[in-house]
Motif scaffolding. Structure first.
Motif, PDB file in Angstrom:
ATOM      1  N   GLY A 291       1.919   5.030  -6.731  1.00  0.00           N
ATOM      2  CA  GLY A 291       0.716   5.431  -6.009  1.00  0.00           C
ATOM      3  C   GLY A 291      -0.503   4.604  -6.362  1.00  0.00           C
ATOM      4  O   GLY A 291      -1.631   5.030  -6.140  1.00  0.00           O
ATOM      5  N   CYS A 292      -0.267   3.421  -6.907  1.00  0.00           N
ATOM      6  CA  CYS A 292      -1.378   2.536  -7.290  1.00  0.00           C
ATOM      7  C   CYS A 292      -1.614   1.496  -6.205  1.00  0.00           C
ATOM      8  O   CYS A 292      -0.697   1.078  -5.509  1.00  0.00           O
ATOM      9  CB  CYS A 292      -1.063   1.833  -8.603  1.00  0.00           C
ATOM     10  SG  CYS A 292      -0.810   2.968  -9.971  1.00  0.00           S
ATOM     11  N   TYR A 293      -2.854   1.080  -6.097  1.00  0.00           N
ATOM     12  CA  TYR A 293      -3.217   0.108  -5.069  1.00  0.00           C
ATOM     13  C   TYR A 293      -4.419  -0.693  -5.539  1.00  0.00           C
ATOM     14  O   TYR A 293      -5.256  -0.188  -6.282  1.00  0.00           O
ATOM     15  CB  TYR A 293      -3.555   0.849  -3.765  1.00  0.00           C
ATOM     16  CG  TYR A 293      -3.744  -0.041  -2.572  1.00  0.00           C
ATOM     17  CD1 TYR A 293      -2.717  -0.845  -2.093  1.00  0.00           C
ATOM     18  CD2 TYR A 293      -4.965  -0.071  -1.915  1.00  0.00           C
ATOM     19  CE1 TYR A 293      -2.889  -1.651  -0.982  1.00  0.00           C
ATOM     20  CE2 TYR A 293      -5.151  -0.874  -0.792  1.00  0.00           C
ATOM     21  CZ  TYR A 293      -4.108  -1.663  -0.331  1.00  0.00           C
ATOM     22  OH  TYR A 293      -4.290  -2.453   0.760  1.00  0.00           O
TER      23      TYR A 293
ATOM     24  N   LYS B 291       3.408   0.232  -6.462  1.00  0.00           N
ATOM     25  CA  LYS B 291       3.296   0.939  -5.189  1.00  0.00           C
ATOM     26  C   LYS B 291       3.926   2.331  -5.286  1.00  0.00           C
ATOM     27  O   LYS B 291       3.327   3.321  -4.869  1.00  0.00           O
ATOM     28  CB  LYS B 291       3.987   0.129  -4.089  1.00  0.00           C
ATOM     29  CG  LYS B 291       4.014   0.814  -2.747  1.00  0.00           C
ATOM     30  CD  LYS B 291       4.751  -0.033  -1.727  1.00  0.00           C
ATOM     31  CE  LYS B 291       4.859   0.682  -0.395  1.00  0.00           C
ATOM     32  NZ  LYS B 291       5.571  -0.152   0.599  1.00  0.00           N
TER      33      LYS B 291
ATOM     34  N   THR C 106      -2.488   7.030  -2.169  1.00  0.00           N
ATOM     35  CA  THR C 106      -3.038   6.319  -3.319  1.00  0.00           C
ATOM     36  C   THR C 106      -3.509   7.313  -4.364  1.00  0.00           C
ATOM     37  O   THR C 106      -4.348   8.170  -4.088  1.00  0.00           O
ATOM     38  CB  THR C 106      -4.204   5.409  -2.891  1.00  0.00           C
ATOM     39  OG1 THR C 106      -3.733   4.492  -1.896  1.00  0.00           O
ATOM     40  CG2 THR C 106      -4.762   4.631  -4.066  1.00  0.00           C
TER      41      THR C 106
ATOM     42  N   LEU D  37      -6.752   3.795  -7.660  1.00  0.00           N
ATOM     43  CA  LEU D  37      -7.258   2.642  -6.937  1.00  0.00           C
ATOM     44  C   LEU D  37      -7.925   1.682  -7.915  1.00  0.00           C
ATOM     45  O   LEU D  37      -8.836   2.073  -8.651  1.00  0.00           O
ATOM     46  CB  LEU D  37      -8.273   3.077  -5.871  1.00  0.00           C
ATOM     47  CG  LEU D  37      -8.902   1.959  -5.056  1.00  0.00           C
ATOM     48  CD1 LEU D  37      -7.857   1.247  -4.205  1.00  0.00           C
ATOM     49  CD2 LEU D  37     -10.014   2.521  -4.173  1.00  0.00           C
TER      50      LEU D  37
ATOM     51  N   GLN E 160       0.839  -1.198   0.000  1.00  0.00           N
ATOM     52  CA  GLN E 160       0.000   0.000   0.000  1.00  0.00           C
ATOM     53  C   GLN E 160       0.873   1.247   0.000  1.00  0.00           C
ATOM     54  O   GLN E 160       1.731   1.418   0.866  1.00  0.00           O
ATOM     55  CB  GLN E 160      -0.925   0.021   1.220  1.00  0.00           C
ATOM     56  CG  GLN E 160      -1.896   1.170   1.181  1.00  0.00           C
ATOM     57  CD  GLN E 160      -2.946   1.056   2.260  1.00  0.00           C
ATOM     58  OE1 GLN E 160      -2.850   0.249   3.165  1.00  0.00           O
ATOM     59  NE2 GLN E 160      -3.964   1.888   2.168  1.00  0.00           N
TER      60      GLN E 160
END
Length: 103
Positions: free
Chosen positions: A76-78, A73, A25, A28, A21
């Motif tokens: 900023g992707c989750y 990660k 983020t 998403l 995480q």
């Protein structure tokens, strides 16, 4: 006994998710639910493969799955699960109900 195993697996998944995480983020992605067949193997998820393929086309090939996950990660992707429970073996009407209640 079975409930305890699922609870332990869900807790382990949450720990694994937290590892990847990002602090913030930006994008998403939402996967339907936890799946026993792909529980600790994100590379087996259809969503994971599609996202990795798209990222590879834009950013170039990744050394391995871990390399991709770290890049994912850092970007900023989750990925979050709509349903935290195992629903893949439920009949469709109940599965839809659980998904709707999870929103």
């Amino acid at each position: 006994m079975t409930i305890n195993i699922f609870k332990e697996m869900t807790e382990a998944l949450n720990q694994t998710q937290q590892q990847y995480q990002p602090k913030s983020t930006k994008i998403l992605f939402v996967e339907e639910a936890v799946n026993l067949k792909t529980f600790f193997l994100p590379q087996k998820l259809q969503c994971f493969r599609a996202i990795k393929e798209a990222f590879s086309q834009v950013f170039g090939e990744f050394k391995d799955h871990e390399d991709f996950l770290q890049f994912f990660k850092a970007s900023g992707c989750y990925v979050e699960y709509l349903c935290q429970d195992l629903i893949n073996r439920l009949k469709l009407p109940m599965r839809q109900k659980v998904r709707t209640e999870s929103i």
